[in-house]
Design a protein around this motif. Structure first.
Motif, short mmCIF file in Angstrom:
data_model
loop_
_atom_site.label_atom_id
_atom_site.label_comp_id
_atom_site.label_asym_id
_atom_site.label_seq_id
_atom_site.Cartn_x
_atom_site.Cartn_y
_atom_site.Cartn_z
N THR A 67 3.54 -3.38 2.98
CA THR A 67 4.93 -3.20 2.52
C THR A 67 5.39 -1.77 2.77
OG1 THR A 67 4.80 -4.94 0.84
CG2 THR A 67 6.44 -3.21 0.49
N ARG A 68 4.56 -0.82 2.39
CA ARG A 68 4.90 0.59 2.62
C ARG A 68 5.10 0.86 4.10
NH1 ARG A 68 0.51 1.99 -1.43
NH2 ARG A 68 1.60 2.31 -3.40
N ALA A 69 4.20 0.32 4.93
CA ALA A 69 4.29 0.55 6.37
C ALA A 69 5.56 -0.02 6.97
CB ALA A 69 3.07 -0.06 7.07
N VAL A 70 5.95 -1.21 6.53
CA VAL A 70 7.18 -1.84 7.04
C VAL A 70 8.40 -1.01 6.65
CG1 VAL A 70 8.72 -3.82 6.79
CG2 VAL A 70 6.28 -4.18 7.14
N LEU A 71 8.45 -0.58 5.39
CA LEU A 71 9.61 0.18 4.92
C LEU A 71 9.70 1.54 5.60
CD1 LEU A 71 9.65 -0.72 1.13
CD2 LEU A 71 10.90 -1.77 3.02
N ARG A 72 8.55 2.12 5.93
CA ARG A 72 8.54 3.40 6.65
C ARG A 72 8.91 3.22 8.12
NH1 ARG A 72 3.45 4.46 4.18
NH2 ARG A 72 2.50 3.88 6.17
N GLY A 73 8.44 2.12 8.71
CA GLY A 73 8.49 1.99 10.16
C GLY A 73 9.69 1.26 10.73
#
Length: 216
Positions: A67-73
């Motif tokens: 989730t963190r990776a998607v929101l960052r990327g």
């Protein structure tokens, strides 16, 4: 345009079941699948789904970090719906705090799965408000109280946040406060901005963690 969904789960049978349920709907299309959270970011960039339905527990990269990776990327991140076996799973609460928009139980009925995807995509009401309230009571803390005080919400914005925490949609809040839906949308936007929340799920978590709304 159909609502597009990316499925992410390490169990092929779970992915197949979700695909069958969702693609039976004329307005929903499954655009891709992945077996682990590590594959999510490149697929999101390539496929640009409206919703990512993602298992919260996976072997390489779990739903929280994914989730963190998607929101960052992602420039325009999709809505994220985490999938779990148990509704009181601390991983679920971690994913919600990381920015996920809601969660879905693996034992959910087909109509509940479809409803969850549509509701999360619309973003105008809270998915499973009672369960989010229970999670906040179990895993939350009072550390957010000062942040909510600094937000300096107006009296009307506080009313709107309390109604959001009850799971009311914008239309239901408008009816309760006897105002227009566009007015409610403006208040919701102000609440999210002041709290630094990505969506209403994050705002409601902040409300419970700060003690502004007491779990009942």
């Amino acid at each position: 345009m159909p609502l597009t969904v990316l499925l992410v789960d390490d169990e092929p049978l779970v992915r197949a079941g979700l695909r069958a349920v969702l693609e039976a709907q004329p307005d929903i299309t499954v655009v891709g699948e992945a077996a682990d959270g590590a594959a999510v970011v490149p697929l999101v960039r390539e496929l640009r789904p409206d919703v990512v339905a993602m298992d919260v527990r996976m072997p390489l990269l779990d739903g929280i970090e994914a989730t963190r990776a998607v929101l960052r990327g992602a420039e325009r991140p999709p809505k994220i719906l985490v999938i779990t076996t148990f509704e009181n799973d601390e991983y679920v609460y971690g994913a919600l705090r990381a920015g996920a928009d809601g969660f879905l139980l693996k034992r959910a009925r087909p109509e509940e799965i479809v409803h969850a995807v549509r509701l999360v995509a619309a973003g105008e009401s809270l998915l499973f408000p009672a369960a989010v309230r229970k999670l906040a009571a179990e895993y939350g803390s009072s550390a957010a109280r000062a942040a909510l005080e600094r937000a300096a919400l107006t009296e009307r914005e506080e009313q709107v946040l309390r109604l959001m925490a009850r799971g009311l949609s914008n239309a239901e809040i408008a009816a309760d406060l006897v105002v227009g839906t566009e007015t409610v949308k403006s208040h919701v936007s102000a609440v999210l901005t002041k709290l630094g929340a990505r969506d209403r799920t994050q705002a409601v978590i902040a409300a419970y963690e700060s003690g502004f709304v007491a779990p009942s």
